[in-house]
Design an enzyme around this catalytic site. Sequence first.
Site, mmCIF file in Angstrom:
data_model
loop_
_atom_site.group_PDB
_atom_site.id
_atom_site.type_symbol
_atom_site.label_atom_id
_atom_site.label_comp_id
_atom_site.label_asym_id
_atom_site.label_seq_id
_atom_site.Cartn_x
_atom_site.Cartn_y
_atom_site.Cartn_z
ATOM 1 N N CYS A 158 0.813 -1.219 0.000
ATOM 2 C CA CYS A 158 0.000 0.000 0.000
ATOM 3 C C CYS A 158 0.847 1.270 0.000
ATOM 4 O O CYS A 158 0.967 1.960 1.026
ATOM 5 C CB CYS A 158 -0.978 0.039 1.159
ATOM 6 S SG CYS A 158 -2.155 1.376 0.951
ATOM 7 N N CYS A 348 -5.831 1.821 -4.774
ATOM 8 C CA CYS A 348 -5.387 2.496 -3.567
ATOM 9 C C CYS A 348 -6.448 3.512 -3.153
ATOM 10 O O CYS A 348 -6.522 4.600 -3.728
ATOM 11 C CB CYS A 348 -4.055 3.189 -3.880
ATOM 12 S SG CYS A 348 -3.195 3.653 -2.408
HETATM 13 C C1 LIG Z 1 -1.041 0.326 6.530
HETATM 14 C C2 LIG Z 1 -1.540 -0.541 5.411
HETATM 15 C C3 LIG Z 1 -2.595 -0.094 4.637
HETATM 16 C C4 LIG Z 1 -3.058 -0.880 3.598
HETATM 17 N N1 LIG Z 1 -4.116 -0.429 2.865
HETATM 18 C C5 LIG Z 1 -4.597 -1.189 1.849
HETATM 19 C C6 LIG Z 1 -5.746 -0.753 1.127
HETATM 20 O O1 LIG Z 1 -6.340 0.288 1.428
HETATM 21 N N2 LIG Z 1 -6.195 -1.533 0.127
HETATM 22 C C7 LIG Z 1 -5.586 -2.716 -0.203
HETATM 23 O O2 LIG Z 1 -6.045 -3.396 -1.110
HETATM 24 N N3 LIG Z 1 -4.492 -3.141 0.471
HETATM 25 C C8 LIG Z 1 -3.993 -2.418 1.489
HETATM 26 N N4 LIG Z 1 -2.908 -2.858 2.206
HETATM 27 C C9 LIG Z 1 -2.093 -3.983 1.675
HETATM 28 C C10 LIG Z 1 -2.645 -5.373 1.935
HETATM 29 O O3 LIG Z 1 -2.912 -5.575 3.297
HETATM 30 C C11 LIG Z 1 -1.614 -6.391 1.439
HETATM 31 O O4 LIG Z 1 -1.233 -6.051 0.124
HETATM 32 C C12 LIG Z 1 -2.163 -7.803 1.438
HETATM 33 O O5 LIG Z 1 -2.468 -8.201 2.757
HETATM 34 C C13 LIG Z 1 -1.153 -8.766 0.818
HETATM 35 O O6 LIG Z 1 -1.521 -10.090 0.995
HETATM 36 P P1 LIG Z 1 -0.403 -11.234 1.206
HETATM 37 O O7 LIG Z 1 -1.161 -12.483 1.395
HETATM 38 O O8 LIG Z 1 0.612 -11.138 0.135
HETATM 39 O O9 LIG Z 1 0.326 -10.841 2.559
HETATM 40 P P2 LIG Z 1 -0.285 -10.910 4.030
HETATM 41 O O10 LIG Z 1 -1.754 -10.678 4.005
HETATM 42 O O11 LIG Z 1 0.544 -9.999 4.848
HETATM 43 O O12 LIG Z 1 -0.062 -12.416 4.481
HETATM 44 C C14 LIG Z 1 1.177 -13.064 4.519
HETATM 45 C C15 LIG Z 1 1.032 -14.269 5.445
HETATM 46 O O13 LIG Z 1 2.164 -15.125 5.299
HETATM 47 C C16 LIG Z 1 2.546 -15.601 6.569
HETATM 48 N N5 LIG Z 1 3.964 -15.946 6.510
HETATM 49 C C17 LIG Z 1 5.029 -15.104 6.531
HETATM 50 N N6 LIG Z 1 6.184 -15.810 6.458
HETATM 51 C C18 LIG Z 1 5.832 -17.117 6.360
HETATM 52 C C19 LIG Z 1 6.579 -18.310 6.263
HETATM 53 N N7 LIG Z 1 7.914 -18.308 6.270
HETATM 54 N N8 LIG Z 1 5.908 -19.483 6.195
HETATM 55 C C20 LIG Z 1 4.548 -19.502 6.215
HETATM 56 N N9 LIG Z 1 3.788 -18.389 6.319
HETATM 57 C C21 LIG Z 1 4.425 -17.210 6.387
HETATM 58 C C22 LIG Z 1 2.240 -14.433 7.501
HETATM 59 O O14 LIG Z 1 2.073 -14.892 8.858
HETATM 60 C C23 LIG Z 1 0.955 -13.871 6.907
HETATM 61 O O15 LIG Z 1 -0.200 -14.426 7.495
HETATM 62 C C24 LIG Z 1 -2.453 -2.133 3.301
HETATM 63 C C25 LIG Z 1 -1.419 -2.591 4.123
HETATM 64 C C26 LIG Z 1 -0.963 -1.813 5.169
HETATM 65 C C27 LIG Z 1 0.138 -2.315 6.045
#
Ligand SMILES: Cc1cc2nc3c(=O)[nH]c(=O)nc-3n(C[C@H](O)[C@H](O)[C@H](O)COP(=O)(O)OP(=O)(O)OC[C@H]3O[C@@H](n4cnc5c(N)ncnc54)[C@H](O)[C@@H]3O)c2cc1C
Length: 404
Positions: A158, A348
């Site tokens: 984000c 966004c």
């Molecule tokens: C402040 C902020 C504001 C945001 N605002 C927005 C918004 O308005 N709109 C939007 O669409 N997005 C927004 N986002 C972004 C969004 O939250 C992320 O892009 C999204 O969660 C990505 O998904 P992901 O599954 O890749 O990562 P995550 O949801 O972070 O999940 C990753 C997972 O992998 C696990 N993991 C890590 N390492 C390992 C490992 N070695 N083995 C097994 N599991 C592991 C973690 O525990 C976690 O549960 C925002 C994020 C933040 C921080």
Amino acid sequence: MKVIIIGGGTAGLTVAAQLKKKHSDLKVQIFEPSDHHFYQPLYTLVGAGVDKKEKTKRLTKDYMPKGVEWIKQKVVSFDPENNSVTDQEGKSHSYDYLVVAPGIQIDWHLIEGLTDTLGKNGVCSVYGYQESEDTFKMLQNFKGGKAVFTAGSTPVKCGGASQKIMYLSEAYFRKNGIRDKSEVIFASAGTTIFGVPGFKEALQKIIDERKIETRFFHDLIKVDGPNRRATFRVKIYNGNELTETQEKEIDFDLLHVVPPQSAPDFVKNSPLSIQDGKLKGWLDVDHFSLQHNTYPNIFGLGDVCGLPTAKTGAAVRKQAPVVSNNIIRLINKQGIDTKLIYNGYSACPILTDYKHVLMAEFEYGNKPKPSFFFDTTKPRWSMYLLKHYLLPWLYWNLMLKGRN
Ligand SMILES: Cc1cc2nc3c(=O)[nH]c(=O)nc-3n(C[C@H](O)[C@H](O)[C@H](O)COP(=O)(O)OP(=O)(O)OC[C@H]3O[C@@H](n4cnc5c(N)ncnc54)[C@H](O)[C@@H]3O)c2cc1C
């Protein structure tokens, strides 16, 4: 057939639910160490005091799709030649297909002094569960002076969060009658307020109207909390030519930091990462099919991927159907789909105050891709309602359940 998914965050749970919907007999395992799942898009509103942090947190077990086996372990290494991964206890697990979705790593330690002072001395960040709540305490303690909001040089999840919390804070200062004794500074390693045309001009107008000072080419490298001084590495250009790099200090009364971020170390240091160039270290997947560029039975989605677009949950929503569809097609020996592809969509919703959101949606090449018929470069209350109420509901009730 067995699919292993690394990470039960936004991407991992969504793709698991979709795979089980498409192929109920498929054996799917999710490696996820955390008991809790976080809806991170609300962190900015927690930072601004609108929501409590608890609103963003739910039990992982309640969102594990039916029929999926949850292995409460971290994956620590890959052996793609032998189709296996190793967990933190040293146990090896084999797969037919692998989905890499462990999100992003927050590298707080890369800014000197930051970890010692975060949550104290006016230093805060919405990039964390506890940290987002602490941000609001810092806002409440701020009685005027210099409020500095940073944006760094690494890809981050984000990218708009640095501005969202800044606009909300500026509105908070106005609401509390301290705006006229406050300076608001946006100190960014970037070159412009936003990369996508249309939204860029709209945001610049807000910056000008609200008398926010921008300082570009400013990359935060050090924080001295007790003395309230932030040090930036500043690039000086003559036209397009970089002539000099200097260190400059800005003193602050409030400092909101966007920390450096990278692919998790176990991905970065693995043969699955991009080995050189601008996206070095991120997961090496094809931009359109999300299939790994070297290992065809590996896919990736979410923040970990080396894709030239913004890392958001909205991007995951468009990536998950591509990954689940391609895996099912490969299982059925149909080959990668050339029609259902990922075009780099990301969104966004930029909170411009406590009632308005500017909904920036775009694709690869920073090409605007609005989903609405009206002008989304204008901050709107309807988009605020979408951001604050509808999107979280859709997330918990539809997206994580595999319905897009
Ligand atoms: C402040 C902020 C504001 C945001 N605002 C927005 C918004 O308005 N709109 C939007 O669409 N997005 C927004 N986002 C972004 C969004 O939250 C992320 O892009 C999204 O969660 C990505 O998904 P992901 O599954 O890749 O990562 P995550 O949801 O972070 O999940 C990753 C997972 O992998 C696990 N993991 C890590 N390492 C390992 C490992 N070695 N083995 C097994 N599991 C592991 C973690 O525990 C976690 O549960 C925002 C994020 C933040 C921080």
